[in-house]
Design an enzyme around this catalytic site. Structure first.
Site, PDB file in Angstrom:
ATOM      1  N   LYS A   1      -9.931 -10.009  -3.934  1.00  0.00           N
ATOM      2  CA  LYS A   1     -11.222  -9.343  -4.109  1.00  0.00           C
ATOM      3  C   LYS A   1     -11.052  -7.862  -4.433  1.00  0.00           C
ATOM      4  O   LYS A   1     -11.955  -7.212  -4.900  1.00  0.00           O
ATOM      5  CB  LYS A   1     -12.110  -9.517  -2.882  1.00  0.00           C
ATOM      6  CG  LYS A   1     -11.406  -9.630  -1.563  1.00  0.00           C
ATOM      7  CD  LYS A   1     -12.336 -10.175  -0.485  1.00  0.00           C
ATOM      8  CE  LYS A   1     -11.545 -10.554   0.752  1.00  0.00           C
ATOM      9  NZ  LYS A   1     -12.212 -11.410   1.670  1.00  0.00           N
TER      10      LYS A   1
ATOM     11  N   LYS B   1      -1.766 -12.543  -6.974  1.00  0.00           N
ATOM     12  CA  LYS B   1      -2.702 -13.279  -6.136  1.00  0.00           C
ATOM     13  C   LYS B   1      -4.148 -12.986  -6.541  1.00  0.00           C
ATOM     14  O   LYS B   1      -4.476 -11.836  -6.857  1.00  0.00           O
ATOM     15  CB  LYS B   1      -2.465 -12.832  -4.681  1.00  0.00           C
ATOM     16  CG  LYS B   1      -3.213 -13.622  -3.648  1.00  0.00           C
ATOM     17  CD  LYS B   1      -3.027 -13.019  -2.266  1.00  0.00           C
ATOM     18  CE  LYS B   1      -3.863 -11.776  -2.090  1.00  0.00           C
ATOM     19  NZ  LYS B   1      -4.225 -11.429  -0.724  1.00  0.00           N
TER      20      LYS B   1
ATOM     21  N   LYS C   1       0.847  -1.211   0.000  1.00  0.00           N
ATOM     22  CA  LYS C   1       0.000   0.000   0.000  1.00  0.00           C
ATOM     23  C   LYS C   1       0.876   1.252   0.000  1.00  0.00           C
ATOM     24  O   LYS C   1       0.612   2.203  -0.721  1.00  0.00           O
ATOM     25  CB  LYS C   1      -0.884   0.045   1.254  1.00  0.00           C
ATOM     26  CG  LYS C   1      -1.932  -1.011   1.288  1.00  0.00           C
ATOM     27  CD  LYS C   1      -3.294  -0.457   0.914  1.00  0.00           C
ATOM     28  CE  LYS C   1      -4.284  -1.599   1.005  1.00  0.00           C
ATOM     29  NZ  LYS C   1      -5.375  -1.636   0.167  1.00  0.00           N
TER      30      LYS C   1
END
Ligand code: TYM
Length: 329
Positions: free
Chosen positions: A195, A192, A111
Protein backbone atom coordinates in the site's frame (compact mmCIF):
# COMPACT_ATOMS: atom_id res chain seq x y z
CA UNK A 1 -9.04 -26.78 19.45
CA UNK A 2 -5.72 -25.19 18.46
CA UNK A 3 -5.52 -21.40 18.62
CA UNK A 4 -4.51 -18.89 15.94
CA UNK A 5 -3.82 -15.19 16.12
CA UNK A 6 -3.06 -12.50 13.57
CA UNK A 7 -3.51 -8.82 12.83
CA UNK A 8 -3.34 -6.21 10.10
CA UNK A 9 -2.38 -2.53 10.37
CA UNK A 10 -5.06 -0.02 9.36
CA UNK A 11 -2.51 1.96 7.36
CA UNK A 12 -3.77 2.99 3.97
CA UNK A 13 -6.29 1.01 2.04
CA UNK A 14 -6.44 -2.80 2.22
CA UNK A 15 -4.75 -4.40 -0.80
CA UNK A 16 -5.26 -7.60 -2.72
CA UNK A 17 -1.93 -8.69 -1.16
CA UNK A 18 -3.37 -8.33 2.35
CA UNK A 19 -6.52 -10.11 1.25
CA UNK A 20 -4.79 -13.08 -0.36
CA UNK A 21 -1.87 -13.30 2.07
CA UNK A 22 -3.87 -12.80 5.24
CA UNK A 23 -7.64 -12.18 5.27
CA UNK A 24 -8.70 -15.02 2.97
CA UNK A 25 -6.58 -17.59 4.84
CA UNK A 26 -8.08 -16.35 8.15
CA UNK A 27 -11.55 -17.06 6.78
CA UNK A 28 -10.56 -20.56 5.73
CA UNK A 29 -9.13 -21.34 9.18
CA UNK A 30 -12.08 -20.24 11.28
CA UNK A 31 -13.86 -23.62 11.21
CA UNK A 32 -10.85 -25.49 12.48
CA UNK A 33 -9.21 -23.09 14.93
CA UNK A 34 -10.06 -20.81 17.78
CA UNK A 35 -9.14 -17.45 16.25
CA UNK A 36 -8.05 -14.07 17.57
CA UNK A 37 -7.93 -11.46 14.83
CA UNK A 38 -7.27 -7.82 15.54
CA UNK A 39 -6.70 -4.45 13.97
CA UNK A 40 -3.14 -3.42 14.77
CA UNK A 41 -3.86 0.28 15.15
CA UNK A 42 -1.00 0.89 17.60
CA UNK A 43 1.36 -0.39 14.91
CA UNK A 44 0.03 2.08 12.38
CA UNK A 45 1.43 4.92 14.52
CA UNK A 46 4.99 4.09 13.47
CA UNK A 47 4.38 6.56 10.65
CA UNK A 48 2.19 9.67 10.83
CA UNK A 49 -1.49 8.98 10.18
CA UNK A 50 -3.92 11.73 9.36
CA UNK A 51 -6.51 11.20 12.15
CA UNK A 52 -9.67 11.21 10.00
CA UNK A 53 -8.04 8.84 7.55
CA UNK A 54 -6.91 6.52 10.33
CA UNK A 55 -10.47 6.38 11.68
CA UNK A 56 -11.81 5.55 8.23
CA UNK A 57 -9.14 2.92 7.52
CA UNK A 58 -9.74 1.29 10.90
CA UNK A 59 -13.50 1.02 10.30
CA UNK A 60 -12.94 -0.24 6.78
CA UNK A 61 -10.58 -2.93 7.97
CA UNK A 62 -12.96 -4.34 10.56
CA UNK A 63 -15.75 -4.21 7.97
CA UNK A 64 -13.55 -5.95 5.42
CA UNK A 65 -12.69 -8.76 7.79
CA UNK A 66 -16.40 -9.44 8.18
CA UNK A 67 -17.29 -8.78 4.54
CA UNK A 68 -14.60 -11.29 3.51
CA UNK A 69 -16.35 -13.92 5.62
CA UNK A 70 -14.96 -13.82 9.15
CA UNK A 71 -17.75 -14.60 11.58
CA UNK A 72 -17.54 -12.42 14.71
CA UNK A 73 -19.65 -14.96 16.58
CA UNK A 74 -16.85 -17.50 16.27
CA UNK A 75 -13.76 -15.30 15.91
CA UNK A 76 -12.58 -12.84 18.57
CA UNK A 77 -12.29 -9.67 16.48
CA UNK A 78 -10.93 -6.67 18.30
CA UNK A 79 -9.12 -3.36 18.16
CA UNK A 80 -5.61 -3.54 19.60
CA UNK A 81 -5.93 -0.19 21.40
CA UNK A 82 -9.00 -1.48 23.28
CA UNK A 83 -6.80 -3.92 25.18
CA UNK A 84 -4.30 -1.75 27.04
CA UNK A 85 -2.22 -4.72 28.17
CA UNK A 86 -0.62 -5.03 24.70
CA UNK A 87 1.45 -1.88 25.12
CA UNK A 88 2.51 -2.82 28.63
CA UNK A 89 3.62 -6.31 27.71
CA UNK A 90 5.32 -4.78 24.66
CA UNK A 91 7.47 -2.70 27.01
CA UNK A 92 8.61 -5.70 29.05
CA UNK A 93 9.39 -7.76 25.96
CA UNK A 94 11.18 -4.80 24.38
CA UNK A 95 13.54 -4.88 27.34
CA UNK A 96 14.40 -8.48 26.53
CA UNK A 97 15.42 -8.03 22.93
CA UNK A 98 18.75 -6.65 21.75
CA UNK A 99 19.40 -3.71 19.42
CA UNK A 100 21.23 -6.20 17.18
CA UNK A 101 18.16 -8.41 16.85
CA UNK A 102 15.92 -5.47 16.03
CA UNK A 103 18.44 -4.06 13.54
CA UNK A 104 18.27 -7.30 11.58
CA UNK A 105 14.55 -6.96 10.87
CA UNK A 106 14.11 -6.42 7.13
CA UNK A 107 11.47 -3.72 7.38
CA UNK A 108 13.71 -1.61 9.55
CA UNK A 109 16.73 -2.35 7.37
CA UNK A 110 14.85 -1.29 4.22
CA UNK A 111 13.87 2.00 5.81
CA UNK A 112 17.34 2.59 7.19
CA UNK A 113 18.84 1.97 3.76
CA UNK A 114 16.74 4.81 2.32
CA UNK A 115 18.59 7.27 4.51
CA UNK A 116 15.42 9.00 5.67
CA UNK A 117 14.61 10.05 9.23
CA UNK A 118 13.19 6.93 10.89
CA UNK A 119 10.86 7.04 13.88
CA UNK A 120 11.89 4.94 16.89
CA UNK A 121 8.57 3.12 16.54
CA UNK A 122 9.70 1.45 13.31
CA UNK A 123 12.69 0.05 15.15
CA UNK A 124 10.78 -1.05 18.23
CA UNK A 125 7.56 -2.33 16.77
CA UNK A 126 8.54 -6.03 16.60
CA UNK A 127 8.42 -6.00 20.43
CA UNK A 128 4.83 -4.82 20.38
CA UNK A 129 4.07 -7.50 17.84
CA UNK A 130 5.67 -10.06 20.15
CA UNK A 131 3.33 -8.89 22.89
CA UNK A 132 0.29 -9.11 20.59
CA UNK A 133 1.14 -12.72 19.91
CA UNK A 134 2.44 -14.04 23.22
CA UNK A 135 -0.44 -12.48 25.15
CA UNK A 136 -2.87 -15.09 23.83
CA UNK A 137 -0.72 -18.25 23.59
CA UNK A 138 -1.59 -19.07 19.98
CA UNK A 139 -0.31 -22.27 18.41
CA UNK A 140 -0.08 -20.63 14.98
CA UNK A 141 0.35 -17.15 13.55
CA UNK A 142 -0.79 -16.97 9.91
CA UNK A 143 1.06 -14.16 8.11
CA UNK A 144 2.40 -13.22 4.69
CA UNK A 145 6.05 -13.94 3.99
CA UNK A 146 7.22 -10.44 4.95
CA UNK A 147 6.09 -10.95 8.56
CA UNK A 148 7.61 -14.38 9.11
CA UNK A 149 10.85 -12.92 10.42
CA UNK A 150 8.95 -11.09 13.16
CA UNK A 151 7.22 -14.27 14.29
CA UNK A 152 10.59 -16.00 14.41
CA UNK A 153 11.92 -13.24 16.64
CA UNK A 154 8.83 -13.75 18.78
CA UNK A 155 9.69 -17.41 19.20
CA UNK A 156 13.19 -16.47 20.37
CA UNK A 157 11.84 -13.98 22.89
CA UNK A 158 9.29 -16.48 24.21
CA UNK A 159 12.01 -19.07 24.71
CA UNK A 160 14.26 -16.55 26.42
CA UNK A 161 11.48 -15.48 28.79
CA UNK A 162 10.49 -19.08 29.54
CA UNK A 163 14.02 -20.09 30.35
CA UNK A 164 14.70 -17.01 32.46
CA UNK A 165 11.42 -16.92 34.42
CA UNK A 166 9.95 -20.45 33.90
CA UNK A 167 7.31 -21.56 31.45
CA UNK A 168 4.98 -18.64 30.69
CA UNK A 169 4.41 -18.35 26.94
CA UNK A 170 3.51 -20.86 24.29
CA UNK A 171 6.13 -20.71 21.51
CA UNK A 172 4.11 -19.93 18.36
CA UNK A 173 4.64 -21.25 14.84
CA UNK A 174 4.41 -18.87 11.86
CA UNK A 175 2.16 -20.12 9.09
CA UNK A 176 2.96 -18.79 5.63
CA UNK A 177 0.98 -20.12 2.70
CA UNK A 178 3.09 -21.73 -0.05
CA UNK A 179 0.91 -20.02 -2.65
CA UNK A 180 -0.15 -16.42 -2.03
CA UNK A 181 2.27 -15.68 0.82
CA UNK A 182 3.86 -12.89 -1.19
CA UNK A 183 1.70 -11.24 -3.84
CA UNK A 184 3.82 -9.02 -6.04
CA UNK A 185 3.28 -5.57 -7.55
CA UNK A 186 1.46 -5.95 -10.89
CA UNK A 187 3.76 -3.48 -12.62
CA UNK A 188 6.95 -4.54 -10.93
CA UNK A 189 6.58 -8.24 -10.12
CA UNK A 190 9.90 -8.50 -8.34
CA UNK A 191 8.57 -6.18 -5.60
CA UNK A 192 5.90 -6.95 -3.00
CA UNK A 193 2.43 -5.49 -3.64
CA UNK A 194 2.32 -2.80 -1.03
CA UNK A 195 0.00 0.00 0.00
CA UNK A 196 2.96 2.32 0.44
CA UNK A 197 4.16 2.31 -3.18
CA UNK A 198 4.17 5.72 -4.85
CA UNK A 199 2.32 4.60 -7.97
CA UNK A 200 -0.80 2.57 -7.42
CA UNK A 201 -0.99 1.00 -10.88
CA UNK A 202 0.56 -2.18 -9.61
CA UNK A 203 -1.62 -2.43 -6.51
CA UNK A 204 -5.27 -3.47 -6.27
CA UNK A 205 -7.31 -2.06 -3.41
CA UNK A 206 -10.22 -4.16 -2.20
CA UNK A 207 -12.64 -1.25 -1.96
CA UNK A 208 -11.58 0.47 -5.19
CA UNK A 209 -13.66 0.85 -8.31
CA UNK A 210 -13.93 -2.67 -9.74
CA UNK A 211 -13.40 -1.64 -13.36
CA UNK A 212 -10.13 0.04 -12.43
CA UNK A 213 -9.00 -3.15 -10.67
CA UNK A 214 -9.89 -5.27 -13.68
CA UNK A 215 -7.88 -2.94 -15.91
CA UNK A 216 -4.90 -3.28 -13.57
CA UNK A 217 -5.01 -7.07 -14.00
CA UNK A 218 -5.33 -6.79 -17.77
CA UNK A 219 -2.38 -4.42 -18.00
CA UNK A 220 -0.20 -6.33 -15.52
CA UNK A 221 3.44 -6.59 -16.57
CA UNK A 222 4.22 -10.02 -18.04
CA UNK A 223 6.84 -11.36 -20.46
CA UNK A 224 6.84 -11.95 -24.21
CA UNK A 225 6.76 -15.74 -24.02
CA UNK A 226 2.93 -15.89 -24.14
CA UNK A 227 2.73 -19.30 -22.50
CA UNK A 228 0.94 -19.57 -19.17
CA UNK A 229 3.17 -21.47 -16.85
CA UNK A 230 4.60 -20.99 -13.40
CA UNK A 231 8.26 -20.03 -13.19
CA UNK A 232 8.88 -17.49 -10.46
CA UNK A 233 12.44 -16.82 -11.48
CA UNK A 234 12.03 -16.25 -15.21
CA UNK A 235 8.34 -15.33 -15.42
CA UNK A 236 7.61 -13.41 -12.20
CA UNK A 237 4.64 -11.52 -13.65
CA UNK A 238 2.69 -14.48 -14.95
CA UNK A 239 3.62 -16.54 -11.87
CA UNK A 240 2.18 -13.84 -9.64
CA UNK A 241 -1.06 -13.81 -11.64
CA UNK A 242 -1.21 -17.60 -11.43
CA UNK A 243 -0.94 -17.42 -7.64
CA UNK A 244 -3.77 -14.89 -7.49
CA UNK A 245 -5.87 -17.06 -9.81
CA UNK A 246 -5.16 -20.17 -7.75
CA UNK A 247 -6.11 -18.64 -4.41
CA UNK A 248 -9.26 -16.96 -5.67
CA UNK A 249 -10.57 -20.10 -7.38
CA UNK A 250 -9.25 -22.70 -4.93
CA UNK A 251 -7.63 -24.52 -7.82
CA UNK A 252 -4.06 -25.75 -8.12
CA UNK A 253 -1.61 -23.89 -10.32
CA UNK A 254 -1.04 -27.08 -12.35
CA UNK A 255 -4.73 -27.35 -13.09
CA UNK A 256 -4.89 -23.72 -14.26
CA UNK A 257 -1.79 -24.12 -16.44
CA UNK A 258 -3.48 -27.08 -18.16
CA UNK A 259 -6.56 -25.01 -18.93
CA UNK A 260 -4.44 -22.41 -20.75
CA UNK A 261 -2.22 -24.70 -22.82
CA UNK A 262 -2.12 -23.18 -26.31
CA UNK A 263 -3.93 -20.03 -25.16
CA UNK A 264 -2.29 -16.64 -24.83
CA UNK A 265 -1.91 -14.15 -22.01
CA UNK A 266 -4.82 -12.03 -23.26
CA UNK A 267 -7.39 -14.72 -22.57
CA UNK A 268 -5.77 -15.69 -19.26
CA UNK A 269 -5.67 -12.10 -18.00
CA UNK A 270 -9.21 -11.44 -19.21
CA UNK A 271 -10.51 -14.43 -17.24
CA UNK A 272 -8.52 -13.46 -14.16
CA UNK A 273 -9.85 -9.90 -14.36
CA UNK A 274 -13.39 -11.33 -14.21
CA UNK A 275 -12.50 -13.60 -11.27
CA UNK A 276 -10.97 -10.70 -9.33
CA UNK A 277 -13.95 -8.50 -10.25
CA UNK A 278 -16.46 -11.05 -8.93
CA UNK A 279 -14.55 -11.53 -5.67
CA UNK A 280 -14.34 -7.77 -5.09
CA UNK A 281 -18.01 -7.31 -5.95
CA UNK A 282 -19.04 -9.93 -3.39
CA UNK A 283 -16.92 -8.27 -0.69
CA UNK A 284 -18.02 -4.73 -1.55
CA UNK A 285 -21.73 -5.69 -1.49
CA UNK A 286 -21.36 -7.18 1.97
CA UNK A 287 -19.22 -4.23 3.08
CA UNK A 288 -22.04 -1.81 2.19
CA UNK A 289 -24.52 -3.88 4.15
CA UNK A 290 -22.54 -3.89 7.39
CA UNK A 291 -21.16 -0.37 7.49
CA UNK A 292 -24.51 1.24 8.22
CA UNK A 293 -25.77 1.42 11.80
CA UNK A 294 -23.88 0.42 14.90
CA UNK A 295 -23.08 -3.18 14.02
CA UNK A 296 -19.29 -2.70 13.80
CA UNK A 297 -19.15 -0.90 17.16
CA UNK A 298 -20.96 -3.80 18.75
CA UNK A 299 -18.58 -6.31 17.19
CA UNK A 300 -15.55 -4.39 18.50
CA UNK A 301 -17.04 -4.04 21.95
CA UNK A 302 -17.81 -7.75 22.20
CA UNK A 303 -14.36 -8.65 20.81
CA UNK A 304 -12.55 -6.47 23.36
CA UNK A 305 -14.62 -7.98 26.15
CA UNK A 306 -13.52 -11.45 25.10
CA UNK A 307 -9.85 -10.53 24.68
CA UNK A 308 -9.36 -8.41 27.83
CA UNK A 309 -9.71 -11.10 30.52
CA UNK A 310 -7.11 -13.26 28.79
CA UNK A 311 -4.75 -10.30 28.40
CA UNK A 312 -5.17 -9.27 32.05
CA UNK A 313 -4.48 -12.76 33.26
CA UNK A 314 -1.37 -13.12 31.10
CA UNK A 315 0.04 -9.72 32.04
CA UNK A 316 -0.53 -10.42 35.74
CA UNK A 317 1.34 -13.70 35.37
CA UNK A 318 4.23 -11.99 33.58
CA UNK A 319 4.46 -9.24 36.20
CA UNK A 320 4.38 -11.76 39.01
CA UNK A 321 7.19 -13.76 37.47
CA UNK A 322 9.34 -10.73 36.70
CA UNK A 323 9.00 -9.34 40.21
CA UNK A 324 7.07 -6.27 39.16
CA UNK A 325 4.11 -7.05 41.42
CA UNK A 326 4.94 -7.05 45.10
CA UNK A 327 1.55 -7.93 46.51
CA UNK A 328 -0.81 -10.73 45.60
CA UNK A 329 -3.59 -9.30 43.41
P1 TYM B 1 0.61 -5.57 7.61
O1 TYM B 1 -0.52 -4.73 8.05
O2 TYM B 1 1.73 -4.91 6.85
O3 TYM B 1 0.08 -6.74 6.69
C1 TYM B 1 -1.00 -7.56 7.12
C2 TYM B 1 -0.85 -8.99 6.60
O4 TYM B 1 -0.86 -8.97 5.17
C3 TYM B 1 0.30 -9.67 4.69
N1 TYM B 1 0.71 -9.06 3.42
C4 TYM B 1 0.87 -9.74 2.28
N2 TYM B 1 0.72 -11.04 1.99
C5 TYM B 1 0.95 -11.44 0.72
N3 TYM B 1 1.34 -10.58 -0.25
C6 TYM B 1 1.52 -9.26 -0.01
N4 TYM B 1 1.88 -8.45 -0.99
C7 TYM B 1 1.27 -8.79 1.32
N5 TYM B 1 1.33 -7.56 1.91
C8 TYM B 1 0.99 -7.75 3.19
C9 TYM B 1 1.33 -9.48 5.80
O5 TYM B 1 2.36 -10.44 5.75
C10 TYM B 1 0.48 -9.62 7.03
O6 TYM B 1 0.27 -10.98 7.36
N6 TYM B 1 3.14 -6.09 11.92
C11 TYM B 1 2.06 -6.65 11.10
C12 TYM B 1 0.72 -6.59 11.81
C13 TYM B 1 0.74 -7.25 13.13
C14 TYM B 1 0.68 -8.65 13.38
C15 TYM B 1 0.73 -8.77 14.82
C16 TYM B 1 0.56 -9.78 12.58
C17 TYM B 1 0.85 -6.62 14.32
N7 TYM B 1 0.83 -7.52 15.35
C18 TYM B 1 0.70 -10.03 15.42
C19 TYM B 1 0.53 -11.02 13.19
C20 TYM B 1 0.59 -11.14 14.59
C21 TYM B 1 1.97 -5.81 9.83
O7 TYM B 1 2.49 -4.73 9.75
O8 TYM B 1 1.21 -6.39 8.83
Amino acid sequence: MKRMLSGIKPTGRVTLGNYIGAIKPFVSYQDEYEMFIFIANLHSMTVYQEPAELRKNTKDLIALYIAAGLDPERVTLFLQSDVLEHAQLGWYLGCMVSMGELSRMTQYKDKAAKNEVIGAGIFNYPSLMNADILMYDPDFVPVGEDQKQHVELCRDVAEKFNSRYSDTFKVPTPLVAKVGGRIMDLQNPTKKMSKSEETSKGCIYILDDINISKKKIKSAMTDSDNSVHFDKENKPGISNLLEIYSILTNRTIKDIEQQYVGKGYGEFKGDLAEIVGEELQRIQDKYKEITTGSYLDEVLKAGAEKARPLARKKLAKVERKMGITITKR
